[in-house]
Design an enzyme around this catalytic site. Sequence first.
Site, mmCIF file in Angstrom:
data_model
loop_
_atom_site.group_PDB
_atom_site.id
_atom_site.type_symbol
_atom_site.label_atom_id
_atom_site.label_comp_id
_atom_site.label_asym_id
_atom_site.label_seq_id
_atom_site.Cartn_x
_atom_site.Cartn_y
_atom_site.Cartn_z
ATOM 1 N N LEU A 134 63.912 57.600 15.643
ATOM 2 C CA LEU A 134 63.861 56.598 17.088
ATOM 3 C C LEU A 134 63.400 57.386 18.154
ATOM 4 O O LEU A 134 62.232 56.998 18.733
ATOM 5 C CB LEU A 134 65.168 56.025 17.396
ATOM 6 C CG LEU A 134 65.581 55.115 18.575
ATOM 7 C CD1 LEU A 134 64.784 53.714 18.354
ATOM 8 C CD2 LEU A 134 66.958 54.839 18.898
ATOM 9 N N GLU A 136 61.323 60.043 20.958
ATOM 10 C CA GLU A 136 60.302 60.481 21.089
ATOM 11 C C GLU A 136 60.062 61.314 22.316
ATOM 12 O O GLU A 136 61.174 61.210 23.076
ATOM 13 C CB GLU A 136 59.032 59.437 21.197
ATOM 14 C CG GLU A 136 59.035 58.349 20.273
ATOM 15 C CD GLU A 136 57.998 57.256 20.298
ATOM 16 O OE1 GLU A 136 57.346 57.314 21.413
ATOM 17 O OE2 GLU A 136 57.714 56.574 19.662
ATOM 18 N N SER A 141 67.006 58.816 26.106
ATOM 19 C CA SER A 141 67.952 57.662 26.188
ATOM 20 C C SER A 141 67.247 56.353 26.449
ATOM 21 O O SER A 141 68.038 55.346 26.165
ATOM 22 C CB SER A 141 68.693 58.200 27.445
ATOM 23 O OG SER A 141 69.483 59.541 27.315
ATOM 24 N N GLN A 344 88.834 81.272 23.239
ATOM 25 C CA GLN A 344 89.639 81.665 24.224
ATOM 26 C C GLN A 344 90.877 82.351 23.395
ATOM 27 O O GLN A 344 91.564 83.245 23.842
ATOM 28 C CB GLN A 344 90.130 80.897 25.174
ATOM 29 C CG GLN A 344 91.040 81.560 26.467
ATOM 30 C CD GLN A 344 89.943 82.206 27.199
ATOM 31 O OE1 GLN A 344 88.644 82.018 27.040
ATOM 32 N NE2 GLN A 344 90.529 83.177 28.033
ATOM 33 N N GLY A 347 90.356 85.441 21.714
ATOM 34 C CA GLY A 347 90.175 86.659 22.781
ATOM 35 C C GLY A 347 88.594 87.148 22.494
ATOM 36 O O GLY A 347 87.651 86.361 21.983
ATOM 37 N N GLY A 348 88.614 88.661 22.574
ATOM 38 C CA GLY A 348 87.207 89.338 22.155
ATOM 39 C C GLY A 348 86.847 88.972 20.802
ATOM 40 O O GLY A 348 85.658 88.719 20.533
ATOM 41 N N GLU A 371 72.693 60.755 19.167
ATOM 42 C CA GLU A 371 72.988 59.592 18.766
ATOM 43 C C GLU A 371 73.439 58.814 20.069
ATOM 44 O O GLU A 371 74.431 57.823 20.300
ATOM 45 C CB GLU A 371 73.910 59.186 17.616
ATOM 46 C CG GLU A 371 72.955 59.635 16.484
ATOM 47 C CD GLU A 371 73.795 59.109 15.021
ATOM 48 O OE1 GLU A 371 74.558 58.113 15.187
ATOM 49 O OE2 GLU A 371 73.463 59.806 14.048
HETATM 50 C C1 LIG Z 1 70.261 68.643 17.221
HETATM 51 C C2 LIG Z 1 69.696 67.032 17.486
HETATM 52 C C3 LIG Z 1 69.392 66.062 16.491
HETATM 53 C C4 LIG Z 1 68.750 64.788 16.782
HETATM 54 N N1 LIG Z 1 68.546 64.128 15.656
HETATM 55 C C5 LIG Z 1 67.845 62.917 15.839
HETATM 56 C C6 LIG Z 1 67.408 62.031 14.789
HETATM 57 O O1 LIG Z 1 67.666 62.100 13.701
HETATM 58 N N2 LIG Z 1 66.684 60.762 15.149
HETATM 59 C C7 LIG Z 1 66.473 60.567 16.457
HETATM 60 O O2 LIG Z 1 65.982 59.481 16.760
HETATM 61 N N3 LIG Z 1 66.807 61.084 17.487
HETATM 62 C C8 LIG Z 1 67.610 62.416 17.253
HETATM 63 N N4 LIG Z 1 67.933 63.104 18.205
HETATM 64 C C9 LIG Z 1 67.370 62.875 19.773
HETATM 65 C C10 LIG Z 1 68.796 62.427 20.321
HETATM 66 O O3 LIG Z 1 69.059 61.248 20.188
HETATM 67 C C11 LIG Z 1 68.212 62.425 21.994
HETATM 68 O O4 LIG Z 1 68.094 64.051 22.277
HETATM 69 C C12 LIG Z 1 69.105 61.942 23.022
HETATM 70 O O5 LIG Z 1 69.087 60.557 22.764
HETATM 71 C C13 LIG Z 1 68.720 62.257 24.461
HETATM 72 O O6 LIG Z 1 67.528 62.021 24.593
HETATM 73 P P1 LIG Z 1 66.570 63.147 25.433
HETATM 74 O O7 LIG Z 1 66.886 64.506 24.563
HETATM 75 O O8 LIG Z 1 65.149 62.627 25.686
HETATM 76 O O9 LIG Z 1 67.611 63.240 26.853
HETATM 77 P P2 LIG Z 1 67.327 62.276 28.122
HETATM 78 O O10 LIG Z 1 67.312 61.016 27.965
HETATM 79 O O11 LIG Z 1 65.889 63.056 28.839
HETATM 80 O O12 LIG Z 1 68.412 62.762 28.918
HETATM 81 C C14 LIG Z 1 68.656 63.799 29.975
HETATM 82 C C15 LIG Z 1 69.830 63.671 30.614
HETATM 83 O O13 LIG Z 1 69.919 62.618 31.409
HETATM 84 C C16 LIG Z 1 70.925 61.798 31.147
HETATM 85 N N5 LIG Z 1 70.538 60.349 31.413
HETATM 86 C C17 LIG Z 1 69.398 59.774 31.031
HETATM 87 N N6 LIG Z 1 69.564 58.489 31.251
HETATM 88 C C18 LIG Z 1 70.580 58.276 31.872
HETATM 89 C C19 LIG Z 1 71.296 57.099 32.494
HETATM 90 N N7 LIG Z 1 70.795 55.954 32.422
HETATM 91 N N8 LIG Z 1 72.421 57.297 32.991
HETATM 92 C C20 LIG Z 1 73.158 58.599 32.900
HETATM 93 N N9 LIG Z 1 72.510 59.681 32.331
HETATM 94 C C21 LIG Z 1 71.255 59.429 31.755
HETATM 95 C C22 LIG Z 1 71.252 62.083 29.633
HETATM 96 O O14 LIG Z 1 72.661 61.748 29.338
HETATM 97 C C23 LIG Z 1 71.007 63.585 29.619
HETATM 98 O O15 LIG Z 1 72.110 64.302 29.988
HETATM 99 C C24 LIG Z 1 68.599 64.304 18.081
HETATM 100 C C25 LIG Z 1 68.619 65.470 19.005
HETATM 101 C C26 LIG Z 1 69.184 66.493 18.842
HETATM 102 C C27 LIG Z 1 69.570 67.759 19.838
#
Ligand SMILES: Cc1cc2nc3c(=O)[nH]c(=O)nc-3n(C[C@H](O)[C@H](O)[C@H](O)COP(=O)(O)OP(=O)(O)OC[C@H]3O[C@@H](n4cnc5c(N)ncnc54)[C@H](O)[C@@H]3O)c2cc1C
Length: 392
Positions: A134, A136, A141, A344, A347-348, A371
Amino acid sequence: MTHVWRGASVTRLMPSEESVELMSLVEDFAARELAPRAAEAEATATFPRDALAALGELGILGLPFEGQYGGGEQPYEVTLQALEEISRAWMSIGVSVSVHYLACFPLANFGTTEQRGRWLAEMIGGRLLGAYCLSEAHSGSDAAALSTRAVLDGDEYRVTGTKAWITHGGRADFYSAMVRTSDEGARGITCLLVDGAAAGLSSAPPERKLGANASPTAQVIFDDVHVPVDRVMGSVGGGFTVALAALDAGRLGIAACAVGLAQAALDAASDYARERKQFGRSIAEFQGVSFMLADMATAVTAARALYLDAARLKDAGLPFGTMAAMAKLAATDAAMKVTTDAIQVLGGAGYTQDFPVERYFREAKALQIVEGTNQIQRMVIGRALAQPRSGS
Ligand SMILES: Cc1cc2nc3c(=O)[nH]c(=O)nc-3n(C[C@H](O)[C@H](O)[C@H](O)COP(=O)(O)OP(=O)(O)OC[C@H]3O[C@@H](n4cnc5c(N)ncnc54)[C@H](O)[C@@H]3O)c2cc1C
């Protein structure tokens, strides 16, 4: 009738004798085949594909799916507790299993009988491993802003674009991919089941992450990949609905993984606290430590109760999306807090790689992001509260 399962860490009330046996099978496999390999594989970023194949043979990769196609037909209440036990031994494997369920979800729930007949048994039988695409680089988000493009050309789509952060990226045998088939925002997205061996499909090297490096996360590149139209899951333009429905169930999986991880940290911390002596006494006798352990145990138990409550709503066919968001939020925040406090308590020693708790702490952080970040979970819950009350 009540069926009691007594595990090494937790006693559970299960819905059937079959599920009691399943829990023992899973706990035994996890203790023998997963836990001993976890630290080394995480340190060397080695993806244990053989362990997932073995879980497939045991039927774990098909647990929640239809028996007609070889699935285990287990309720989510059972599936998630099995997932929790796997994650207690090795969180990356729990996440792999959960992501595999997520990848099978579009075909299992939105595929036609003909499509399910062709592909589902191989997928849930575990011979094939799935990924869910999903995100990119520019749409995380805000997932509906995705731009990977699928253009209809006769009886196939030609797909071009790059998916980011894909768990099992480059290692999966199939990809449930959300692609843009028109410019109508969320209504212009379609879900395609893409063969991992398709020409033009490739992946970037895995990301170098804070933790969970045994679980590969990579960009997946579609360069004019030809996908037959009979691989559309659900309707053309209905892909965002498919994606969100899959995530509702997937978030329960992540909650169960978080509880398993937190339980492992709690077990390690309480074992250590009983053994470690300072001032002539076991540190578990100091109220400062014992209250910390009490809070950790309460957080783990509360998070488990919440994901089970959400799972039972799902099993009863009731709306469960808001509860799933709450379970994901509460369980992953609990895992972060509990793994931090476990360091915590040690400890170390807790800050070294001689004990697993520093690894648990690094792994917990990922669960607050995947997710849907925990900010997004709060958004989902807040939106539901802004609606007139409906009892769900
Ligand atoms: C280890 C790992 C595995 C993953 N596996 C998959 C996978 O298999 N398939 C897949 O499709 N994706 C996968 N992801 C992607 C993951 O779903 C996204 O990283 C996540 O949805 C957040 O998107 P972003 O990293 O672009 O952060 P951003 O959307 O850029 O967010 C950056 C910050 O802004 C905050 N933010 C953004 N919009 C809002 C809002 N409207 N209100 C408040 N806060 C907001 C977020 O909470 C975050 O703190 C994976 C990510 C990781 C780290």
